[in-house]
Design a protein around this motif. Structure first.
Motif, short mmCIF file in Angstrom:
data_model
loop_
_atom_site.label_atom_id
_atom_site.label_comp_id
_atom_site.label_asym_id
_atom_site.label_seq_id
_atom_site.Cartn_x
_atom_site.Cartn_y
_atom_site.Cartn_z
N LEU A 1 -8.52 -6.39 14.26
CA LEU A 1 -8.93 -6.14 12.88
C LEU A 1 -7.83 -6.63 11.96
O LEU A 1 -6.66 -6.34 12.19
N VAL A 2 -8.20 -7.38 10.92
CA VAL A 2 -7.22 -7.88 9.95
C VAL A 2 -7.72 -7.54 8.55
O VAL A 2 -8.89 -7.76 8.22
N ILE A 3 -6.82 -7.00 7.72
CA ILE A 3 -7.18 -6.69 6.33
C ILE A 3 -6.12 -7.25 5.38
O ILE A 3 -4.95 -7.34 5.73
N ASP A 4 -6.56 -7.63 4.19
CA ASP A 4 -5.62 -8.09 3.16
C ASP A 4 -6.24 -7.83 1.79
O ASP A 4 -7.39 -8.19 1.53
N THR A 5 -5.45 -7.21 0.91
CA THR A 5 -5.89 -6.95 -0.47
C THR A 5 -4.79 -7.29 -1.46
O THR A 5 -4.68 -6.68 -2.52
N ALA A 6 -3.95 -8.26 -1.12
CA ALA A 6 -2.84 -8.64 -2.00
C ALA A 6 -3.28 -9.49 -3.18
O ALA A 6 -2.50 -9.73 -4.10
N SER A 7 -4.52 -9.97 -3.14
CA SER A 7 -5.08 -10.75 -4.24
C SER A 7 -6.41 -10.12 -4.64
O SER A 7 -6.86 -9.17 -3.98
N PRO A 8 -7.07 -10.61 -5.68
CA PRO A 8 -8.38 -10.05 -6.03
C PRO A 8 -9.41 -10.20 -4.92
O PRO A 8 -10.44 -9.53 -4.92
N LEU A 9 -9.15 -11.10 -3.96
CA LEU A 9 -10.07 -11.32 -2.86
C LEU A 9 -9.77 -10.31 -1.75
O LEU A 9 -8.73 -10.36 -1.10
N GLU A 10 -10.68 -9.37 -1.56
CA GLU A 10 -10.53 -8.37 -0.51
C GLU A 10 -11.04 -8.96 0.80
O GLU A 10 -12.20 -9.33 0.92
N ILE A 11 -10.16 -9.04 1.79
CA ILE A 11 -10.49 -9.70 3.05
C ILE A 11 -10.46 -8.69 4.19
O ILE A 11 -9.48 -7.97 4.37
N VAL A 12 -11.54 -8.66 4.95
CA VAL A 12 -11.59 -7.88 6.18
C VAL A 12 -12.17 -8.79 7.25
O VAL A 12 -13.23 -9.38 7.05
#
Length: 231
Positions: A4-15
């Protein structure tokens, strides 16, 4: 591996998640707070794969640099999940997660830039290796004026421009003749999971301590700056 990978460091929420040969991802532009939608996105991705949280082998998280609040949300959520599930946690610079998703060819440049306000970007510059490994870091992720990133570009090679910071400073980047904007760029879940899996497999012992995964802010917050000015 089940990742599982998540990223919310930009306006693009990535899961993104992968299990066996299957991979799914969801990328959503979030105008308010990632805290209201992130857990639902994680649940949705895992359910699409038929994967229970306990079935994960590893969790990856984008640690920035980027939005201060967004980074905190992603890192806090990932650490909570890793602790509850007893899983290793791999922190990755957000710009690298984006860079592995471009589909660039061998030798091409990848410039990732998020708008950091104040005439600057949270950016990085990479060169694609073409051998399935992570791209080579030319300018490390950090807080830069856009010209600092441009200075590192090999102008004899094509350059992929990714992120809202690249779009904001399009005029400055227009000097790069062999450049193309990722107008409809969407992160590649399989590539991001592959990156996290590769990092973990290379040195699994270094990801057991959850406290080792910390945000990369690259600059002081406005509150910290204001406090220092008062002292």
């Amino acid at each position: 591996m089940n990742i599982l990978v998540i990223d919310t460091a930009s306006p693009l929420e990535i899961v993104a998640a992968c299990a066996g040969t299957g991979a799914v991802e969801t990328s959503t532009l979030v105008q308010t707070s990632h805290s209201t939608s992130l857990m639902g996105a994680i649940d949705g991705c895992l359910k699409k794969l038929g994967l229970a949280p306990r079935g994960l082998d590893c969790i990856g998280v984008g640690i920035g640099p980027g939005s201060f609040t967004g980074i905190r949300i992603a890192v806090t959520t990932a650490r909570m999940l890793a602790q509850v599930l007893g899983k290793p946690l791999v922190g990755v610079k957000t710009q690298l997660l984006f860079a592995v998703s471009t589909g660039a060819d061998e030798g091409e440049n990848i410039l990732v830039a998020f708008d950091a306000k104040k005439g600057r970007v949270f950016g990085a510059l990479y060169r694609h290796t073409g051998d399935g490994l992570a791209p080579i870091e030319i300018v490390p992720p950090g807080d830069y004026a856009i010209d600092a990133l441009i200075a590192g570009v090999d102008r004899t090679r094509r350059t992929h421009l990714i992120g809202d910071g690249a779009r904001k400073y399009a005029d400055a980047l227009a000097s790069l003749e062999q450049a193309s904007f990722g107008e409809h760029f969407m992160p590649d879940g399989r590539a991001m999971c592959g990156l996290v899996s590769g990092l973990y497999r290379a040195n699994p012992g270094s990801y057991a301590d959850l406290n080792a995964t910390v945000p990369c802010y690259a600059r002081k917050s406005d509150a910290e700056t204001a406090k220092e000015l008062k002292e």
